[in-house]
Write a protein that holds these residues in place. Structure first.
Motif, PDB file in Angstrom:
ATOM      1  N   ILE A  36      14.289 -12.548 -21.767  1.00 36.80           N
ATOM      2  CA  ILE A  36      15.698 -12.448 -21.366  1.00 36.80           C
ATOM      3  C   ILE A  36      15.623 -13.348 -20.268  1.00 36.80           C
ATOM      4  N   MET A  75      15.907 -17.061 -21.104  1.00 38.38           N
ATOM      5  CA  MET A  75      17.312 -17.318 -21.661  1.00 38.38           C
ATOM      6  C   MET A  75      18.263 -17.575 -20.630  1.00 38.38           C
ATOM      7  N   TYR A  76      18.360 -16.474 -19.746  1.00 40.42           N
ATOM      8  CA  TYR A  76      19.162 -16.729 -18.676  1.00 40.42           C
ATOM      9  C   TYR A  76      19.229 -17.903 -17.963  1.00 40.42           C
ATOM     10  N   MET A  96      19.857 -21.121 -20.731  1.00 41.39           N
ATOM     11  CA  MET A  96      21.336 -21.065 -21.546  1.00 41.39           C
ATOM     12  C   MET A  96      22.492 -20.465 -20.635  1.00 41.39           C
ATOM     13  N   ILE A  97      22.282 -19.471 -19.864  1.00 38.34           N
ATOM     14  CA  ILE A  97      23.427 -18.773 -19.590  1.00 38.34           C
ATOM     15  C   ILE A  97      23.896 -19.291 -18.281  1.00 38.34           C
ATOM     16  N   ARG A  98      22.951 -19.538 -17.575  1.00 43.14           N
ATOM     17  CA  ARG A  98      23.217 -19.997 -16.005  1.00 43.14           C
ATOM     18  C   ARG A  98      23.824 -21.292 -16.143  1.00 43.14           C
ATOM     19  N   GLN A 101      25.602 -22.899 -18.499  1.00 42.68           N
ATOM     20  CA  GLN A 101      27.029 -22.758 -19.250  1.00 42.68           C
ATOM     21  C   GLN A 101      27.973 -22.044 -18.039  1.00 42.68           C
ATOM     22  N   MET A 102      27.776 -21.029 -17.184  1.00 44.24           N
ATOM     23  CA  MET A 102      28.500 -20.772 -16.282  1.00 44.24           C
ATOM     24  C   MET A 102      28.937 -21.871 -15.041  1.00 44.24           C
ATOM     25  N   LYS A 103      27.664 -22.456 -14.901  1.00 46.28           N
ATOM     26  CA  LYS A 103      27.940 -23.804 -14.011  1.00 46.28           C
ATOM     27  C   LYS A 103      29.119 -24.667 -14.495  1.00 46.28           C
ATOM     28  N   GLN A 118      31.479 -24.076 -16.627  1.00 50.04           N
ATOM     29  CA  GLN A 118      32.548 -23.467 -16.772  1.00 50.04           C
ATOM     30  C   GLN A 118      33.026 -23.397 -15.227  1.00 50.04           C
TER      31      GLN A 118
END
Length: 117
Positions: free
Chosen positions: A39, A42-43, A46-48, A50-52, A54
């Motif tokens: 996890i 993946m954070y 992938m997630i971090r 994408q948030m940057k 956005q």
């Protein structure tokens, strides 16, 4: 040997006196370590990011002003003429204006880019 043994391997009882299989990820707290690490990876992969992206896109749309040269997600280049709360009017040719959502703006071009093209 039956037909079922070919599909599902038979389970045999463990001999007494042998330690239970453990290892690094085998049981107990080690069994939770692998999903937690997965996890975390993946954070950060992938997630971090994408948030940057956005956050940067939202900041670009907030700075958008009249006269800015933009490129849309569809590849249409034009000049911003009117800005509303959620819609933007973009002039793509002389007296040809297209109204689109703000989120459809992909990039703001440097001034004079469209005149040189």
């Amino acid at each position: 040997m039956t037909l079922l043994d070919l599909i599902v391997s038979p389970a045999y009882a463990q001999a007494t006196g042998q330690p239970a299989p453990g290892g690094l990820f085998g049981g107990g707290l080690g069994g939770l370590l692998f999903p937690i690490v997965l996890i975390g990876v993946m954070y950060f992969l992938m997630i971090r990011p994408q948030m940057k992206r956005q956050k940067e896109h939202r900041a670009m749309l907030d700075k958008l002003g009249n006269g800015d040269e933009v490129i849309t997600n569809g590849g249409i280049a034009g000049v911003v003429r009117e800005i509303g709360d959620s819609f933007v009017t973009v002039e793509i040719a002389d007296n040809v204006r297209v109204r689109m959502q703000k989120g459809a703006i992909a990039n703001v071009l440097p001034k004079g880019t469209l005149k040189s093209a």
